[in-house]
Write a protein that holds these residues in place. Structure first.
Motif, short mmCIF file in Angstrom:
data_model
loop_
_atom_site.label_atom_id
_atom_site.label_comp_id
_atom_site.label_asym_id
_atom_site.label_seq_id
_atom_site.Cartn_x
_atom_site.Cartn_y
_atom_site.Cartn_z
N GLY A 34 -4.74 9.42 112.89
CA GLY A 34 -4.69 7.80 112.53
C GLY A 34 -4.65 7.33 111.17
N ALA A 35 -5.44 7.91 110.22
CA ALA A 35 -5.32 7.92 108.80
C ALA A 35 -3.82 7.98 108.32
N SER A 36 -3.31 9.11 108.68
CA SER A 36 -1.84 9.44 108.24
C SER A 36 -0.93 8.23 108.55
N ILE A 37 -0.88 7.79 109.95
CA ILE A 37 0.14 6.61 110.27
C ILE A 37 -0.60 5.32 110.14
N GLY A 38 -1.68 5.40 110.17
CA GLY A 38 -2.48 4.10 109.79
C GLY A 38 -2.41 3.45 108.35
N ALA A 39 -2.19 4.50 107.36
CA ALA A 39 -2.29 4.12 106.04
C ALA A 39 -1.08 3.24 105.62
N SER A 40 -0.12 3.54 106.36
CA SER A 40 1.19 2.60 106.35
C SER A 40 0.89 1.49 107.08
N SER A 41 2.13 0.57 107.22
CA SER A 41 1.88 -0.59 107.82
C SER A 41 2.64 -0.56 109.29
N GLY A 42 2.60 0.53 109.77
CA GLY A 42 3.27 1.00 111.02
C GLY A 42 4.66 1.45 110.74
N PHE A 43 5.21 2.08 111.84
CA PHE A 43 6.64 2.46 111.68
C PHE A 43 7.49 1.30 111.19
N ALA A 44 7.99 1.50 109.96
CA ALA A 44 8.90 0.55 109.71
C ALA A 44 10.40 0.57 110.41
N ALA A 45 10.78 1.97 110.42
CA ALA A 45 11.95 2.33 111.07
C ALA A 45 11.90 3.77 111.67
N ILE A 46 12.68 4.07 112.62
CA ILE A 46 13.09 5.30 112.88
C ILE A 46 14.36 5.74 112.33
N VAL A 47 14.46 6.78 111.41
CA VAL A 47 15.57 7.08 110.90
C VAL A 47 16.09 8.66 111.30
N ARG A 48 17.24 8.76 111.61
CA ARG A 48 17.84 9.81 112.07
C ARG A 48 18.75 10.70 111.22
N VAL A 49 18.46 11.86 111.07
CA VAL A 49 19.02 12.81 110.01
C VAL A 49 19.75 14.10 110.69
N GLY A 50 20.98 14.18 110.45
CA GLY A 50 21.60 15.47 111.12
C GLY A 50 23.14 15.76 110.75
N SER A 51 23.74 16.29 111.29
CA SER A 51 24.92 16.58 110.93
C SER A 51 26.14 15.83 111.15
N ASP A 52 26.09 14.88 112.20
CA ASP A 52 26.97 13.83 112.62
C ASP A 52 26.97 12.76 111.60
N PRO A 53 27.60 12.31 110.83
CA PRO A 53 27.68 11.17 109.93
C PRO A 53 28.00 9.85 110.71
N VAL A 54 28.40 9.91 112.07
CA VAL A 54 28.53 8.54 112.76
C VAL A 54 27.08 8.30 113.78
N ALA A 55 26.67 9.38 114.24
CA ALA A 55 25.44 9.13 115.12
C ALA A 55 24.16 9.13 114.36
N CYS A 56 24.35 9.72 113.13
CA CYS A 56 23.24 9.85 112.21
C CYS A 56 22.95 8.95 111.15
N ASP A 57 21.81 8.49 110.82
CA ASP A 57 21.86 7.51 109.71
C ASP A 57 21.92 8.09 108.34
N TYR A 58 21.79 9.55 108.30
CA TYR A 58 21.77 10.29 107.15
C TYR A 58 22.24 11.75 107.37
N VAL A 59 23.03 12.44 106.32
CA VAL A 59 23.07 13.67 106.58
C VAL A 59 22.54 14.66 105.66
N ASN A 60 22.03 13.86 104.68
CA ASN A 60 21.23 14.56 103.69
C ASN A 60 19.75 14.01 103.77
N LEU A 61 18.82 15.26 103.95
CA LEU A 61 17.49 14.79 103.96
C LEU A 61 17.03 14.27 102.75
N ALA A 62 17.10 14.86 101.74
CA ALA A 62 16.42 14.56 100.23
C ALA A 62 16.94 12.97 99.93
#
Length: 585
Positions: A34-62
């Motif tokens: 609860g503290a870990s996610i409650g310290a934020s203002s809730g999940f602002a977004a789900i961000v997908r990171v992977g190998s497909d530049p079309v289906a994923c939001d990012y291909v670079n995790l950093a």
């Protein structure tokens, strides 16, 4: 009625010290989530990171971390994410969930783990920030971290941060300190875990698995393990200092929900843990779910102290309940080595312990099978205090093929050891001769305990400081029971001792007899129905209200000598057990 006193800091206590209140850390696993996610203002977004530049939001995790908003959840494809030299995966002052193991960027649920691999001289994951926030790391393998001059190989946590790790493997990382995980609690950092393995990390100074400093707060929950980590100096499994607090919380029910500290090695001291002014509290379960075992201090040189645990420093504390401290190796203090005037060690068993020995189960608090040239089970020195109650102290011995001394305990220089409600058996010296317990300027108390089948000893107790033995059975294969040196202060009262034991000046209410144990040869140390120990201490009050089986200590007309209180069946004809053989028509 008489009462027996034990002494610590000149305060009197009746037979034994008792467990007292067990203080637990303020961190709870559910609260941490609860503290870990409650310290934020809730999940602002789900961000997908992977190998497909079309289906994923990012291909670079950093890059995804750098652009994240406070409260985002980053979902990672099951693949390897590589960091760059000097800049791996840094989280600064924002709450995030980094959850790996998704088959692809369209998958709804995780099914595996993602790999975060360091790219050079840098910690793989750095979590920092002066403001309060929370981070969850889940379904990850963190590897390839190297020392970046501020310690921490796999993960570094520093700031006012609550971190939760779930289903994470931290392995193959190097650092001077904290090769697996480093926690700096100077601003209030906390870590809580479940299904975490810190495995195969190497520290060139201290803390192969984990290193905690400046008051960090850590809670290891079920299925957390420190395995095969190495420190060139101290703390193979972990180094904890400067007011840090570690809770080891094994499950009270399930055999698979364990806390395991195993096969770690320190070339210096503290194979499992090195504790310097820190607190470690551990609670296991009925199936041996808290185990500190097969760790080594000294790299086989015979010089290291504290194979399982080395504990020193101001107000340092080790408090274990239902734990196994087993098969650890050191030059001195195979199980644990405690030194310092404010150091305190407690081992106890909340709940029943079966006195009948069953090799395939671990139902008791145990200090067993440890090896050291001096003090194979434990060493208590320099004003340290150790209270061992409801515990089996068994099969501790010296290194194979080498002479050894004090396989049960070495106590000296103002150290104090209490063994109360304990079963002490099978400890031995295999090469040369020596004493089971050596007291050189300390104080040893054996209260309501059973000593049996300890072998290869010149005497069971060598007393050069102080000794108090009350309401106990001393059935030993040693040559002698006591060797009291000079003007040592000693008391022996209400005790069953071997036939033929020489006169012991000052001893009171003793009987020289076979104690009448059921079958020590097969490990059954209960009192037989005709034992001379039953009600033998009729004039004494018990210090503990339960025996090692967790049966009441107030059965019959008086206290039984030894760790077991004989509890006769309610009906002599076996009615309550269904045994009809004694019935008559």
């Amino acid at each position: 009625m008489h009462s027996t006193t034990t002494v610590k800091n000149s305060s009197e206590k009746s037979v034994g010290r008792g467990s007292g209140d067990r203080v637990r850390a303020a961190v709870g696993f559910a609260l941490m989530i609860g503290a870990s996610i409650g310290a934020s203002s809730g999940f602002a977004a789900i961000v997908r990171v992977g190998s497909d530049p079309v289906a994923c939001d990012y291909v670079n995790l950093a890059t995804a971390i750098l652009n994240a908003t406070d409260g985002d959840e980053l979902r990672l494809e099951t693949m390897e994410f590589n960091g760059a030299s000097g800049f791996n995966f840094n989280i600064t002052s924002i709450g995030l969930v980094i959850r790996g193991g998704y088959a692809n960027c369209s998958a709804a649920l995780p099914t595996g783990r993602s790999i975060l691999r360091g790219g050079g001289a840098d910690t793989v994951v750095e979590i920092r920030g002066p403001t309060s926030f929370g981070v969850v790391l889940e379904n990850l393998i963190i590897t390839g971290g190297e020392d970046d001059n501020d310690d921490g190989g796999g993960v570094e946590i520093s700031g006012d941060i609550d971190v939760v790790m779930l289903n994470v493997l931290i392995s193959g990382n190097d650092s001077e300190r904290g090769a697996g995980v480093l926690i700096d609690g100077s601003l209030g950092a906390t870590l809580s875990t479940r299904y975490l393995s810190i495995d195969g990390n190497n520290a060139t100074v201290d803390g192969g698995g984990i290193y905690c400093r400046n008051g960090g707060l850590i809670e290891f929950n079920a299925q957390t393990q420190l395995l095969v980590n190495h420190a060139l100096n101290d703390g193979g499994g972990g180094w904890l200092g400067s007011g840090c607090h570690l809770d080891l919380l094994g499950s009270p029910t399930g055999a698979d929900d364990y806390i395991l500290v195993q096969d770690n090695r320190a070339d210096g001291d503290g194979g499992g843990f090195f504790i310097d002014g820190a607190t470690v509290l551990g609670t296991g379960g009925r199936q041996g779910t808290l185990q500190i075992r097969n760790n080594e201090a000294g790299d086989g040189t015979g010089l290291g102290f504290g194979g399982g645990v080395y504990i020193t420093g101001d107000q340092a504390r080790l408090d274990l309940d239902r734990a196994l401290l087993q098969s650890n190796d050191a030059g001195q203090g195979g199980g644990f080595y405690a030194e310092g005037p404010t150091v305190e060690v407690t081992m106890t068993q909340t709940g029943p312990c079966e006195i009948y020995y069953v090799p395939t189960s671990s139902l008791c608090s145990t200090i067993g099978g440890n090896r050291a040239g001096f003090g194979a089970a434990m060493v208590v020195l320099s004003g340290a205090f150790a209270d061992i109650e409801y515990t089996k102290i068994e099969y501790n011995k010296g290194p194979t093929g080498l002479a050894s001394e004090a396989p049960i305990a070495y106590v000296g220089n103002g150290g104090e050891l209490i063994m109360e409600g304990c079963l002490v058996y099978g400890n031995r010296i295999e090469v040369g001769t020596g004493s089971g317990v050596v007291d050189l300027g300390g104080h040893v108390q054996a209260l309501s305990s059973t000593f049996s089948d300890n072998t290869g000893l010149e005497e069971l107790f060598w007393v050069g400081g102080g000794f108090t033995g009350v309401a106990s059975i001393f059935d030993t294969a040693a040559g002698d029971l006591f060797d009291v040196v000079g003007s040592a202060d000693w008391t022996l009262d209400c005790a069953v001792i071997p036939v033929g034991t020489p006169n012991l000046p000052g001893a009171t209410q003793i009987v020289r007899a076979d104690p009448g144990l059921v079958d020590p040869g097969t490990g059954d140390f209960h009192l037989a129905a005709d034992s001379v120990a039953i009600d033998f201490c009729f004039d004494y009050l018990p210090g503990l209200d339960r025996d090692l089986d967790y049966s009441s200590r107030t059965v019959g007309f008086g206290l039984d000598a030894g760790a077991d209180e004989f509890d006769p069946p309610l009906f002599g004809d076996g009615f309550e057990s269904g045994d009809l053989t004694a019935w008559s028509l």
